[in-house]
Design an enzyme around this catalytic site. Structure first.
Site, PDB file in Angstrom:
ATOM      1  N   GLY A 197     103.274 132.975 -48.988  1.00  0.00           N
ATOM      2  CA  GLY A 197     103.465 133.869 -47.859  1.00  0.00           C
ATOM      3  C   GLY A 197     102.584 133.514 -46.685  1.00  0.00           C
ATOM      4  CB  CYS A 198     101.523 135.642 -43.830  1.00  0.00           C
ATOM      5  SG  CYS A 198     103.140 136.404 -43.501  1.00  0.00           S
ATOM      6  CE1 TYR A 199      98.390 134.373 -50.185  1.00  0.00           C
ATOM      7  CE2 TYR A 199      97.876 136.641 -49.617  1.00  0.00           C
ATOM      8  CZ  TYR A 199      98.310 135.711 -50.539  1.00  0.00           C
ATOM      9  OH  TYR A 199      98.664 136.127 -51.801  1.00  0.00           O
ATOM     10  CB  ALA A 200     100.587 129.623 -47.384  1.00  0.00           C
TER      11      ALA A 200
ATOM     12  CG  HIS B 188      99.404 136.212 -40.165  1.00  0.00           C
ATOM     13  ND1 HIS B 188     100.309 135.222 -39.861  1.00  0.00           N
ATOM     14  CD2 HIS B 188     100.117 137.222 -40.724  1.00  0.00           C
ATOM     15  CE1 HIS B 188     101.516 135.617 -40.234  1.00  0.00           C
ATOM     16  NE2 HIS B 188     101.427 136.824 -40.753  1.00  0.00           N
TER      17      HIS B 188
END
Length: 364
Positions: free
Chosen positions: A150-153, A285
């Site tokens: 997800g986004c924190y990748a 983010h």
């Protein structure tokens, strides 16, 4: 020990702005007048003006199709196989646009590591192998895939590059964050799901990380998980694409967790015993307006501290793992003009878990 630096970032998005067309299209699925009013109000408050996709939108769709090829035809939305076939067809080209924007001519054969992060598509041979061939990299380059985080990748892929360079100062790491979020729109009348889909667009970022002392120096990384929040963000593979669940409680949980971090202020927390005021630069983010508001509230930041993130959200929406890299690109491009060198910064992204992945950096 060597310090890893983000030297350059290249970004790319597909050619079609689909934000307005998406809003017009999904309104056909909302039958309750009250929910339609809520959706309209949330669209006006989303702080998003553009989102991009390879689909060519139909102007003022009448409910029969949302794009010129009818990929998203009501009551006939495509299955997961069709969506993955489209990922295989279009994702490598978007990756190459971002890599070409790095201007790696003369450096490609020097790349030692390739890290590819994506949560919106699966193919084999993988995107990493396709990139090696298309970009003219050494076939022996060390490849690592960061999948379905997800986004924190974005932070996890940078952490890998950080460790590669620290262990081998000659390492030259190419990091690619590649997301085609618009492949996973769902036909639904559920207001929470529609508001989640309202956020997402497609994008790719390619980043060169080396020990060369230019750009942004990566200092350290730290993660934490918010207790009792595992179901707040979920991303599941379904029969008709990937199903996103983004609870309306997420911003409040983030704000409370960050306020706790701010108040505890010890060396075991996200802030590592420092204060938010110690960081003039913030790379957050851009998961949505309410997410950015939650960070601003939880850490008691001045409104202008998240301008880079709010600008990326406005111009591109949430591109999952690519989003934070677009924010860092704007900071990187500002060094020497709007951003002073030797300035400390703090980066953070949120995703399934509910987890926060953070890092500290310094402009060089």
């Amino acid at each position: 020990m060597a310090t890893a630096h983000i030297n350059r970032i290249g970004t790319a998005v597909p050619p079609n702005d689909v934000h307005a067309a998406f809003v017009n299209f999904v309104q056909h699925f909302i039958t309750e007048r009250r929910e339609a009013a809520v959706f309209k109000r949330m669209v006006s408050r989303a702080a998003i003006e553009h989102r991009y996709s390879y689909f060519v939108p139909v102007e003022n769709p009448d409910g029969f199709e949302a794009d010129t090829e009818g990929f998203y035809t009501p009551d006939a939305f495509p299955g997961t196989a069709a969506r993955m076939a489209r990922f295989a067809k279009t994702a490598p080209g978007l990756a190459m646009q971002a890599i070409d924007a790095l201007n790696l001519d003369g450096e490609r054969e020097r790349i030692t590591h390739l890290v590819v992060a994506s949560c919106t598509g699966f193919i084999a041979p993988g995107i990493d192998q396709l990139i090696v061939k298309a970009a003219g990299l050494d076939p022996g380059v060390e490849r690592t895939g960061v999948g379905f985080m997800g986004c924190y990748a974005a932070v996890n892929s940078l952490r890998l590059a950080h460790h590669f360079v620290r262990s081998d100062p000659s390492a030259r790491v190419l990091v690619v964050n590649l997301e085609l979020c618009t492949l996973h729109f769902q036909q639904t009348a559920n207001l929470e799901q529609l508001l989640s889909m309202l956020l997402f667009g497609d994008g790719c970022a390619a980043t060169l990380v080396t020990a060369d002392e230019t750009g942004i120096a990566l200092k350290d990384f730290r993660a934490t998980t918010i207790e009792d929040s595992g179901e707040s963000i979920t991303w599941a593979v379904g029969d008709q694409g990937f199903d996103m669940h983004l609870s309306g409680e997420v911003p409040g949980k983030i704000a409370r967790a960050l306020k706790h971090e701010y108040e505890r202020n010890d060396d075991r927390g996200l802030l590592r015993g420092t204060r938010p005021s110690d960081y003039p630069l913030w790379a957050v983010h851009a998961g949505g307006r309410t997410i950015l508001d939650a960070v601003e509230t939880g850490f008691d930041l001045a409104p202008d501290k998240l301008n880079w993130s709010r600008g990326v959200l406005r111009d591109f929406g949430n591109m999952s793992s690519a989003t934070l890299m677009f924010v860092l690109d704007r900071i990187l491009r500002g060094i020497g003009t709007t951003v002073e060198s030797a300035t400390d910064g703090f980066g953070v992204a949120f995703g399934p878990g509910l987890a926060a992945e953070s890092f500290r950096f310094r402009t060089v």
